[in-house]
Design a protein around this motif. Sequence first.
Motif, short mmCIF file in Angstrom:
data_model
loop_
_atom_site.label_atom_id
_atom_site.label_comp_id
_atom_site.label_asym_id
_atom_site.label_seq_id
_atom_site.Cartn_x
_atom_site.Cartn_y
_atom_site.Cartn_z
N PHE A 54 -1.32 1.45 8.76
CA PHE A 54 -0.44 0.96 7.69
C PHE A 54 -0.97 1.41 6.34
O PHE A 54 -2.16 1.66 6.17
N ALA A 55 -0.04 1.50 5.38
CA ALA A 55 -0.37 2.09 4.08
C ALA A 55 -0.73 1.08 3.01
O ALA A 55 -1.36 1.43 2.02
N LYS A 108 -10.07 7.05 0.86
CA LYS A 108 -8.65 7.06 1.20
C LYS A 108 -7.96 5.80 0.68
O LYS A 108 -6.76 5.81 0.41
N TRP A 109 -8.71 4.72 0.55
CA TRP A 109 -8.17 3.46 0.06
C TRP A 109 -8.34 3.37 -1.46
O TRP A 109 -9.30 3.89 -2.02
N ASP A 110 -7.41 2.68 -2.10
CA ASP A 110 -7.48 2.41 -3.53
C ASP A 110 -6.88 1.03 -3.77
O ASP A 110 -6.35 0.41 -2.84
N VAL A 111 -6.97 0.54 -5.02
CA VAL A 111 -6.45 -0.78 -5.38
C VAL A 111 -5.54 -0.66 -6.60
O VAL A 111 -5.95 -0.10 -7.62
N ALA A 112 -4.33 -1.19 -6.47
CA ALA A 112 -3.39 -1.26 -7.59
C ALA A 112 -3.04 -2.72 -7.85
O ALA A 112 -3.36 -3.61 -7.06
N LYS A 151 1.31 11.84 1.66
CA LYS A 151 2.09 12.45 2.74
C LYS A 151 3.53 11.97 2.75
O LYS A 151 4.43 12.70 3.19
N ALA A 152 3.76 10.75 2.24
CA ALA A 152 5.12 10.21 2.18
C ALA A 152 5.83 10.57 0.90
O ALA A 152 6.96 10.13 0.65
N GLY A 153 5.19 11.37 0.06
CA GLY A 153 5.82 11.82 -1.18
C GLY A 153 5.82 10.79 -2.28
O GLY A 153 6.63 10.89 -3.22
N LEU A 154 4.92 9.82 -2.22
CA LEU A 154 4.83 8.78 -3.24
C LEU A 154 3.67 9.06 -4.18
O LEU A 154 2.72 9.78 -3.82
N PRO A 155 3.69 8.48 -5.39
CA PRO A 155 2.56 8.64 -6.31
C PRO A 155 1.28 8.10 -5.69
O PRO A 155 1.32 7.20 -4.82
N THR A 156 0.15 8.61 -6.11
CA THR A 156 -1.13 8.14 -5.59
C THR A 156 -2.03 7.54 -6.66
O THR A 156 -2.95 6.78 -6.34
N ASP A 157 -1.78 7.84 -7.93
CA ASP A 157 -2.54 7.25 -9.02
C ASP A 157 -2.28 5.76 -9.09
O ASP A 157 -1.14 5.31 -9.02
N ARG A 158 -3.35 4.95 -9.20
CA ARG A 158 -3.20 3.49 -9.10
C ARG A 158 -2.30 2.92 -10.18
O ARG A 158 -1.59 1.94 -9.94
N GLU A 159 -2.33 3.49 -11.39
CA GLU A 159 -1.45 2.99 -12.44
C GLU A 159 0.01 3.28 -12.09
O GLU A 159 0.89 2.43 -12.26
N GLY A 180 -4.52 -8.29 -5.39
CA GLY A 180 -4.19 -6.92 -5.73
C GLY A 180 -3.42 -6.32 -4.56
O GLY A 180 -3.08 -7.01 -3.60
N MET A 181 -3.15 -5.03 -4.63
CA MET A 181 -2.51 -4.34 -3.52
C MET A 181 -3.39 -3.16 -3.12
O MET A 181 -3.54 -2.19 -3.89
N CYS A 182 -4.00 -3.24 -1.96
CA CYS A 182 -4.79 -2.14 -1.44
C CYS A 182 -3.85 -1.16 -0.74
O CYS A 182 -2.96 -1.58 0.02
N TYR A 183 -4.06 0.11 -0.99
CA TYR A 183 -3.14 1.11 -0.41
C TYR A 183 -3.89 2.37 -0.04
O TYR A 183 -4.94 2.69 -0.61
N ARG A 184 -3.34 3.10 0.92
CA ARG A 184 -3.91 4.35 1.39
C ARG A 184 -3.34 5.51 0.58
O ARG A 184 -2.17 5.87 0.73
N LYS A 185 -4.18 6.13 -0.24
CA LYS A 185 -3.74 7.24 -1.07
C LYS A 185 -3.26 8.42 -0.22
O LYS A 185 -2.27 9.07 -0.56
#
Length: 446
Positions: A286-287, A310-314, A179-187, A169-174
């Motif tokens: 890192f994000a 703060k972390w999520d999985v997509a 803050k970088a202006g990117l979507p945060t919803d995992r879908e 999967g891809m773990c990411y910092r919501k």
Amino acid sequence: MRRTSSRNAVALSATVALLGGVLLSGCASDDSPSGGATAGSGSTAAGQQGKTVLRVGVFGAFGLKEAGLYDEYMKANPDIVIEQNSIERNENYYPQLLNHLTSGSGLSDIQAVEINNIAEVTATQSAKLMDLGKTEGVQKDAFLPWKWAQGTSKEGKTVGLGTDVGPMGMCYRKDLFQKAGLPTDREAVGKLWAGDWRKYLEVGKQYKAKAPADTKFLDSASGLMAAVTGGSEKRYYDADGKVIYKSNPVVKEAWDIAAEAAGAGLTAKHQQFQKGWDQGFANGQFATVSCPPWMLGYIQDKAGDSGKGKWDVAAAPKPSNWGGAFLTVPEAGKNKEAAAKLAAWLTAPAQQAKFFAERGSFPSAQAAYSLPEVSGAKHEYFNNAPIGEIFSKAAKGVPVQILGPKDLVIAQNLADIGMLQVDQKGRSSEEGWNAAVKAIDNALDQ
């Protein structure tokens, strides 16, 4: 980065809490001699007259014992006593296993094999191992097709039953994405790079344009390279056993993507499973990081309480695999029929689902994915991400991958000798590649 066993990484880091607050600590060692025995005839199980002692040889924090599976089996089969012999590091365990198979002595009744070694085992040791595909209760269709193929020799003898897999999967910092202006919803995040690792790079460049201070898009160029190659049918060997990594366009693409990430300043320049990488999780450097299920506990341990929520999985850009192991039964064992029965039970879907619930080891039996322990699994630390659903889908998409006897040697040199120079020392892509090829040629005596 070092492509060590996931279990070694977990044991060395004293990883905590993967699911439901379970500790992922290392297996306790059992220094008793190997080899099966029947109690009352030289067995170490004193007072267990008439009982069959089955020894299981494993490496690292394997988890079968800690998940309570041995106790459950012994309760249902009071004539069986299970003892475990664990060696902390696979690089020490595996050479000993080969020596014992060669001599036909010193073997446990069941011997675990790490994914990086299974190709060599099926190619060179299948005659010394039972065909577990013929064991009562074992159903080929219950397993992922690619996992079953990995444990089967060219002659069709299935010597290894899969315990677990490492779908990516891809773990990411919501918080950093926001803050970088990117979507945060995992879908929505998964859709940003769906189907193409180069889309992942493009998202990285978008992140860099508005990146929070002192952060990078991803942890490691080597980790990215491994994630890309982990989803390909052919990597380092072809179906005839020929080393092809130098000419394989898939490996070249993975190298180029990772080198581009390094050159574009998207990486935090870490070597995975080293101190700096651990600190990177703790400090939010890192994000994103490519992550199989077993790494979730590692991230939770290193990021700590401050990282919760703060972390999520997509979903990763493409299905990929990192990790997994097998159980084998040596023909030289004194209790091989009983051992085969135990191996079949330990790897059956119901037990794999329990193994996942207790230890986070994702099932290699696809029949387990509909069981509630897997289908309904969520991870509280990662914003209650539906990890059962995410990783099941990824696992089903992994192709049947050709493994070679020296996959680990090639992968480690591409990462630690080649890509690390590009990522950390600013060497050109060509310089890094040439350094890796030279090291690999020397290691393979080419």
